[in-house]
Scaffold this active site. Structure first.
Site, short mmCIF file in Angstrom:
data_model
loop_
_atom_site.label_atom_id
_atom_site.label_comp_id
_atom_site.label_asym_id
_atom_site.label_seq_id
_atom_site.Cartn_x
_atom_site.Cartn_y
_atom_site.Cartn_z
N ASN A 74 59.87 2.40 -57.64
CA ASN A 74 61.32 2.28 -57.53
C ASN A 74 61.61 1.76 -56.12
O ASN A 74 61.59 2.52 -55.16
CB ASN A 74 61.95 3.66 -57.75
N LYS A 134 64.31 0.79 -54.94
CA LYS A 134 65.69 1.10 -54.50
C LYS A 134 66.31 -0.18 -53.88
O LYS A 134 66.04 -1.27 -54.36
CB LYS A 134 65.66 2.28 -53.53
N HIS A 176 68.82 8.57 -62.26
CA HIS A 176 68.17 8.90 -60.98
C HIS A 176 69.12 9.78 -60.17
O HIS A 176 70.33 9.61 -60.22
CB HIS A 176 67.85 7.61 -60.22
N GLU A 198 69.93 9.79 -57.19
CA GLU A 198 70.85 9.07 -56.30
C GLU A 198 72.05 8.54 -57.09
O GLU A 198 73.17 8.49 -56.58
CB GLU A 198 70.10 7.94 -55.57
N GLU A 251 61.95 14.95 -60.93
CA GLU A 251 62.11 14.66 -59.51
C GLU A 251 63.02 15.70 -58.88
O GLU A 251 64.25 15.57 -58.95
CB GLU A 251 62.75 13.28 -59.32
N GLY A 290 62.52 11.22 -50.99
CA GLY A 290 62.75 10.54 -49.72
C GLY A 290 62.68 11.43 -48.50
O GLY A 290 63.05 11.02 -47.40
N SER A 314 58.50 12.01 -52.87
CA SER A 314 57.56 11.95 -51.73
C SER A 314 56.10 11.84 -52.15
O SER A 314 55.22 12.40 -51.48
CB SER A 314 57.79 13.15 -50.79
#
Ligand code: PGA
Length: 253
Positions: free
Chosen positions: A9, A11, A95, A97, A164, A170, A209
């Site tokens: 991903n 991003k 996701h 985010e 996740e 991150g 991570s």
């Protein structure tokens, strides 16, 4: 035995030149028959380029998001229909985010998952709890709610689930492998309870991570069949090292 799927991903990273260099390097590393399934999810700007570079290769193209409506007045959006037209095969849905920064609800994520199937794409459905929710002992409750909502209309096509935990994304602080395994086992049991044999075909990834140094610890867990990788996927060599950690003998559950 499920073939592991390792997805990158990117991003909001990479210019066209950077994307092209990356993909050529990855193709060099991967060879004709990689031992795991690889998916690259670039920004929308690089999707057409990636579709061209990856055509005929064993690396699949994924998108980071997609709108459920086929077409219409949705400024700034790209539809699942348009993604499929481009040769995209996977699409990340829900996701964290998107959920937390852009306010996507469980109901909207469900629409995306169903639309992905309608256009022949495989959704990578992301689920995971925040740190507060984990500390409050609600991790499974939250994940179960996200699963129930996203799959309320059933399992109508191939599916990948990415577990996740939000606090691991991150941050450089991954989950404890045992916690990831426990969650993956519960997700699997839930899928089988609700969808029977079809629930056994769903691949469950860990994300948050993941790096070349820790990939082994997650990718050898009995209930994990892959990883969704953000930061460490931006370097083709690092991403390939992670993918290799998923190869080898897999326990058949
Ligand atoms: P990370 O991101 O690997 O940078 O933690 C994972 C993700 O957001 O899918």
């Amino acid at each position: 035995m499920l073939k592991p799927v390792v997805a990158a991903n990117w991003k909001m990273h990479k210019t066209l030149k950077e994307a092209e260099d990356y993909l050529h390097r990855l193709l060099e590393l991967v060879g004709a028959e990689p031992p795991v399934e690889l998916v690259i999810c670039p920004s929308f700007t690089a999707l057409a380029l990636a579709a061209r570079v990856l055509a005929g290769s064993p690396i699949a193209l994924g998108a980071q998001n997609g709108h459920p409506q086929k077409e219409g007045a949705f400024t700034g959006e790209v539809s699942m229909h348009q993604l499929a037209d481009l040769g995209v095969r996977y699409v990340i849905c829900g996701h964290s985010e998107r959920r937390h920064l852009f306010g996507e609800t469980d109901a909207f994520v469900a629409e995306k998952v169903n639309a992905a199937w309608a256009y022949g794409l495989t959704p990578i459905l992301c689920v995971g709890e925040t740190l507060e929710e984990r500390r409050a002992g609600q991790a499974w409750e939250v994940v179960e709610r996200q699963l129930r909502a996203a799959l309320a209309d059933g399992l109508s096509g191939p599916l990948v689930i990415a577990y996740e935990p939000v606090w691991a994304i991150g941050t450089g602080v991954p989950a404890q492998p045992q916690d990831a395994q426990d969650m993956a086992r519960r997700i699997r049991a839930w899928l089988v309870e609700h969808f029977g044999a079809a629930g056994k075909d769903v691949r469950i990834q860990y994300g948050g991570s993941v790096k070349p140094e820790n990939a082994h610890a997650f990718l050898r867990l009995p209930d994990i069949q892959g990883a969704l990788v953000g930061g460490a996927s931006l370097d083709p060599d690092a991403f390939w090292r992670i993918a290799l950690a998923a190869s080898g003998d897999r326990p058949s559950w």
